[in-house]
Design a protein around this motif. Structure first.
Motif, short mmCIF file in Angstrom:
data_model
loop_
_atom_site.label_atom_id
_atom_site.label_comp_id
_atom_site.label_asym_id
_atom_site.label_seq_id
_atom_site.Cartn_x
_atom_site.Cartn_y
_atom_site.Cartn_z
N TRP A 150 1.05 8.72 -5.82
CA TRP A 150 1.61 10.29 -5.89
C TRP A 150 2.21 10.83 -6.96
O TRP A 150 1.68 11.75 -7.80
N ALA A 151 2.94 10.07 -7.99
CA ALA A 151 3.56 10.40 -9.09
C ALA A 151 2.71 10.34 -10.72
O ALA A 151 2.77 11.60 -11.45
N ARG A 152 1.60 9.84 -10.65
CA ARG A 152 0.92 9.60 -11.12
C ARG A 152 -0.26 11.34 -11.37
O ARG A 152 -0.45 11.93 -12.13
N LEU A 153 -0.55 11.86 -10.04
CA LEU A 153 -1.34 12.53 -9.88
C LEU A 153 -0.22 13.71 -9.93
O LEU A 153 -0.47 14.95 -10.33
N ALA A 154 1.09 13.54 -9.68
CA ALA A 154 1.54 14.48 -9.75
C ALA A 154 2.30 15.01 -11.26
O ALA A 154 3.02 15.57 -11.58
N GLY A 155 1.89 14.25 -12.56
CA GLY A 155 2.72 14.21 -14.04
C GLY A 155 3.45 13.59 -13.94
O GLY A 155 3.97 13.79 -14.65
N LEU A 156 4.55 12.79 -12.92
CA LEU A 156 5.46 12.11 -13.51
C LEU A 156 5.64 10.69 -13.95
O LEU A 156 4.35 9.91 -13.69
N PRO A 157 6.62 10.53 -14.26
CA PRO A 157 6.74 9.35 -15.23
C PRO A 157 6.85 8.17 -13.76
O PRO A 157 7.18 8.40 -12.81
N SER A 158 6.44 7.23 -13.99
CA SER A 158 5.84 6.17 -12.62
C SER A 158 5.99 4.76 -14.10
O SER A 158 5.76 3.68 -12.70
N ALA A 214 7.87 -1.70 -8.97
CA ALA A 214 8.28 -2.04 -7.95
C ALA A 214 6.75 -2.67 -7.52
O ALA A 214 6.75 -3.52 -6.46
N LEU A 215 5.95 -2.45 -7.73
CA LEU A 215 4.26 -2.21 -7.65
C LEU A 215 4.17 -3.38 -7.27
O LEU A 215 3.20 -4.08 -7.17
N LEU A 216 4.29 -3.60 -9.17
CA LEU A 216 3.76 -5.03 -8.83
C LEU A 216 4.44 -6.06 -8.73
O LEU A 216 3.75 -7.57 -7.83
N LEU A 249 0.90 -1.08 0.05
CA LEU A 249 0.12 -0.13 0.47
C LEU A 249 0.94 0.84 -0.01
O LEU A 249 0.58 2.57 -0.54
N TYR A 250 2.02 1.09 0.43
CA TYR A 250 3.05 3.04 0.61
C TYR A 250 3.46 2.52 -0.85
O TYR A 250 3.51 4.00 -1.32
N ILE A 251 3.66 1.38 -1.49
CA ILE A 251 4.36 1.62 -2.75
C ILE A 251 3.26 2.79 -3.68
O ILE A 251 3.76 2.83 -5.14
N ALA A 252 2.48 1.38 -4.01
CA ALA A 252 0.88 2.24 -4.14
C ALA A 252 1.13 3.77 -3.91
O ALA A 252 0.12 4.61 -4.76
#
Length: 365
Positions: free
Chosen positions: A98-106, A112-114, A90-93
């Protein structure tokens, strides 16, 4: 700014640049949360404007308080245990969202989430089938510790280590992903090293799965043997009478599942080192403390096991705790094989009970 402006990959692992500037956000967070509750700002605004490492740490502290209250109310101290297999993922998610909401490459965080999602699925299932989510279930070691220390001391232990420190630890072992997130702002594309890292992580999860399956099969067979006095197919009576598994991966390591578990999170940290082109960095605190935790908990587990099974001390001398002590598999000492057991076997008790029942039947007629 919720993220530092960095120009070199090495800066992504620099605590003074990546973390220190955002510590004031942690102190201001309670007031901002109250502002959200009062309607002065939106939760989404608060989330995106707060550094993800800071907000993740704050969540772990909040959950520590929840674990503390629930544990003290129920007098059950396995609250963190129930969340153990879920929180790191959940922390990695959280970092990924957060990266997606900030428009950053994810892409690299997705990788890592996989592996972490697969880790969570497997470990949660294993904990569930052992009854970990049953009402009232508690790790037997907490009861033993309660019996050995004064009541007040144990409560302090719960207020510090069991509830808060363990909760924070579950965030800290996922914290290396923050370094990967920062590195993605400079090197955004998924690299061959990232793919190799995921492959290694999956290999470690597979190792842990095999070890747990071998343990589950042995314990299930031992229970069946205890209940019916019949040796299940694929097992030997001497192995079941021994009381603990020594075959498969367990013939080379006393705790192959624990070894794999520690390696999973240590390698995630190494992945962050590679992503930031550093030999070591501050994110190693989490996996290092996890290793210390396993040292302590495994010592207690083995102390209990050695008190139950006479041969376990021979096993300890021949087989490494985590890493193999050699290339040869464990073999029971000749004396242990030939000598009669020091205690009455469960199978013998069952056979005697069956004989008594047969003797009683003619009398009942």
């Amino acid at each position: 700014m919720a993220l530092p402006v960095l120009h070199a990959l090495e800066d992504c692992a620099d605590f003074s640049q990546a973390v220190t500037p955002f510590l004031p956000q942690l102190y201001a967070l309670p007031a901002r949360v109250l502002g959200v509750l009062a309607g002065r700002e939106s939760l989404l605004q608060l989330y995106t404007e707060t550094n993800p490492l800071i907000s993740g740490f704050a969540i772990s502290v909040f959950l520590g308080a929840v674990f503390l209250v629930v544990a003290e109310i129920n007098r059950n101290y396995s609250q963190v245990d129930r969340a153990w297999s879920l929180l790191p993922t959940l922390y990695i998610a959280h970092f990924d969202a957060w990266a997606r909401l900030a428009g950053l490459p994810s892409q690299r965080i997705d990788a890592a989430l996989l592996f972490s999602a697969i880790w969570s699925t497997r470990l949660t299932y294993n904990y569930w089938r052992k009854g970990g989510y049953g009402v009232g279930h508690e790790d037997y070691r907490w009861e033993i510790i309660r019996q050995q220390v004064p009541k007040a001391v144990f409560h302090v232990f719960n207020w510090t280590f069991i509830s808060f420190i363990q909760s924070i630890l579950l965030f800290m072992i996922a914290a290396p992903v923050y370094t990967i997130l920062l590195a993605s702002t400079i090197e955004p594309n998924l690299t061959s090293a990232d793919i190799a890292s995921v492959a290694i992580e999956l290999g470690l999860i597979l190792t842990e799965y095999i070890a747990d399956e071998q343990q589950w099969a042995y314990q299930s067979a031992k229970k069946q043997y205890k209940d019916s006095a019949k040796v299940p197919r694929g097992f030997k009576q001497a192995d079941l009478d021994r009381g603990f598994i020594t075959s498969g991966l367990w013939g080379y390591s006393r705790h192959p599942n624990f070894a794999a578990e520690q390696s999973i999170w240590f390698f995630l940290y190494q992945w962050s080192c590679y992503a930031s082109k550093t030999l070591y960095n501050w994110a190693g605190v989490g996996p290092s403390f996890l290793t210390l935790l396993f040292q302590g908990s495994t010592w207690l587990t083995e102390l209990i096991t050695a008190g139950k099974y006479p041969e376990y001390r021979d096993y300890q001398q021949s087989v490494g705790m985590f890493a193999p002590a050699g290339f040869s598999v464990y073999k029971a000492p000749a004396a242990a094989v030939k000598a009669a057991p020091r205690v009455i076997r469960t199978s013998d008790l069952a056979k005697k009970l069956q004989q008594k029942e047969k003797q009683k039947k003619p009398k009942q007629k």
